[in-house]
Design an enzyme around this catalytic site. Structure first.
Site, short mmCIF file in Angstrom:
data_model
loop_
_atom_site.label_atom_id
_atom_site.label_comp_id
_atom_site.label_asym_id
_atom_site.label_seq_id
_atom_site.Cartn_x
_atom_site.Cartn_y
_atom_site.Cartn_z
N GLU A 321 0.85 -1.20 0.00
CA GLU A 321 0.00 0.00 0.00
C GLU A 321 0.88 1.25 0.00
O GLU A 321 1.48 1.60 1.02
CB GLU A 321 -0.93 -0.03 1.21
CG GLU A 321 -1.90 -1.21 1.18
CD GLU A 321 -2.71 -1.32 2.45
OE1 GLU A 321 -3.57 -0.45 2.69
OE2 GLU A 321 -2.47 -2.27 3.23
N LYS A 324 0.59 4.45 2.65
CA LYS A 324 0.65 4.32 4.11
C LYS A 324 1.79 5.18 4.66
O LYS A 324 2.89 5.21 4.10
CB LYS A 324 0.86 2.86 4.51
CG LYS A 324 -0.33 1.97 4.21
CD LYS A 324 -0.28 0.67 4.99
CE LYS A 324 -0.60 0.89 6.45
NZ LYS A 324 -0.71 -0.37 7.20
#
Length: 386
Positions: A321, A324
């Site tokens: 991700e 983040k």
């Protein structure tokens, strides 16, 4: 002699592999889930993700960090067991039954039974936030949300729980001394555990040996051969950090007379990339941890204090991700890249997909062969001993 026994051995080897393969994959489907986080700007559409998990992997459990309607709709008619999350900031609002009813009506009712929602988590690591309003509201919010699903006759289909970090423990080493933090144990966790027992729901924790490890304890954290850690109170030896973390939680539960509550691993994982100088932060170590994690929690061996158990376990995470915050490792816990090719292989891809993926992404285990090769070697050696 080789010519006499070659043909039967080949046929027997094939037969054994035919028998063993479904047993192994059935264990994965029954026990191993994945955390599907979406803090990224490059992820594939949820429909594509759901189809990929259904058709290309053995994963049959998914945990979401919200109740995204597009994602819930994507998992409709897949049969995949879905866990949804109420964000921390909504917990105080759930104290009102009217709000809990609205939340269920908006986030659950439009999707069941087509989407197999099996659990609602109220917040994430709430006790570790040190937010008195959230902590004091947690159990009443869970009770109110449960009342709302009872009104809709969904309480037999959907459990309600909340995940905890290991920060809820005041003591964890050795594992036999595990106990909850004073003040929280009686006033928060005991009512929480009463609720879980009454509703037949699990106690959920987020153990991360990665965050508890150092360069000197990597072998212990990664399930590698090591001298072990001896608990003088129980005379038991721990050969891996995850067992020690699980048993510390078990000891804390036992102190409050709740050792019968099921423990579910809501999150655990290992990053494949990090900042320079971080020990054990690479694709090989991540693959090693997650592969051995799956083997361990499915084996039925259990832990020193909880023998003969399997643990429902959710690996963090499905994707890397890229949005983040924090150190680089936080953005690199994923098993898959956004194009759904594996960062490394841990044996969750179905055979036809895995063969293609392995050709493109060869992953070693510190010089050792992968798990499928181990199986072949094991069967072959057993046959040669006949």
């Amino acid at each position: 002699m080789a010519k006499v026994f070659y043909s039967p051995l080949v046929h027997l080897l094939g037969a054994l592999l035919f028998v063993l393969t479904p047993i192994l994959t059935q264990g994965v489907e029954g026990t191993i889930g994945i955390n599907y986080g979406t803090v990224a700007d490059n992820l594939p559409p949820p429909v594509q993700v759901a189809r990929f998990l259904l058709e290309s992997t053995f994963i049959s459990r998914v945990r979401l960090f919200d109740a995204n309607p597009e994602i819930l709709k994507a998992f409709a008619r897949t049969g995949i067991a879905v866990t949804v999350n109420v964000p921390n900031d909504l917990i105080p609002h759930l104290l009102k039954l009217s709000f809990a009813r609205q939340w269920v009506e908006y986030n659950v009712l439009p999707h069941v039974p087509a989407t197999n929602i099996v659990r609602i988590l109220v917040g994430n690591e709430v006790i570790s936030t040190a937010n008195k309003l959230l902590i004091g509201s947690l159990v009443p919010a869970m009770e109110t949300l449960h009342a709302a699903i009872v009104e809709r006759s969904l309480d037999r289909l959907i459990q309600i729980s909340t995940p905890h970090s290991l920060g809820i423990l005041a003591s964890s080493s050795p594992p036999s001394t595990g106990k909850f933090r004073p003040g929280y144990d009686i006033h928060i966790l005991k009512p929480l555990l009463d609720f879980l027992r009454a509703t037949n729901s699990p106690f959920m924790i987020n153990p991360y040996p990665f965050f508890g490890s150092s360069e000197n304890t990597l072998d212990y954290a990664l399930f590698r051969p090591n001298p072990g850690v001896f608990d003088e109170n129980t005379r038991l030896t721990y050969t891996n950090m995850l067992d020690a973390q699980l048993d510390a939680v078990y000891s804390a539960l036992k102190l409050l007379d709740f050792e019968d509550i099921e423990i579910v691993i809501a999150e655990t994982g290992w990053p494949s990339k990090g900042d320079p100088g971080q020990a054990g932060v690479d694709a090989e170590s991540a693959a090693e941890y997650n592969r051995k994690l799956m083997q361990h929690v499915m084996s039925g061996v259990g832990t020193p204090l909880m023998p003969h158990r399997t643990f429902e376990t959710y690996i963090f995470a499905l994707f890397n991700e890229d949005l983040k915050p924090g150190p680089a490792c936080e953005r690199n816990f994923g098993l898959f890249k956004p194009n759904m090719t594996p960062v490394y292989d841990i044996g969750i891809l179905r055979p036809t997909v895995a063969n293609a993926a392995n050709a493109a992404v060869p992953v070693t285990d510190h010089g050792h062969t992968n798990s499928r090769t181990y199986l072949l070697i094991l069967v072959y050696v057993c046959l040669m001993c006949l």
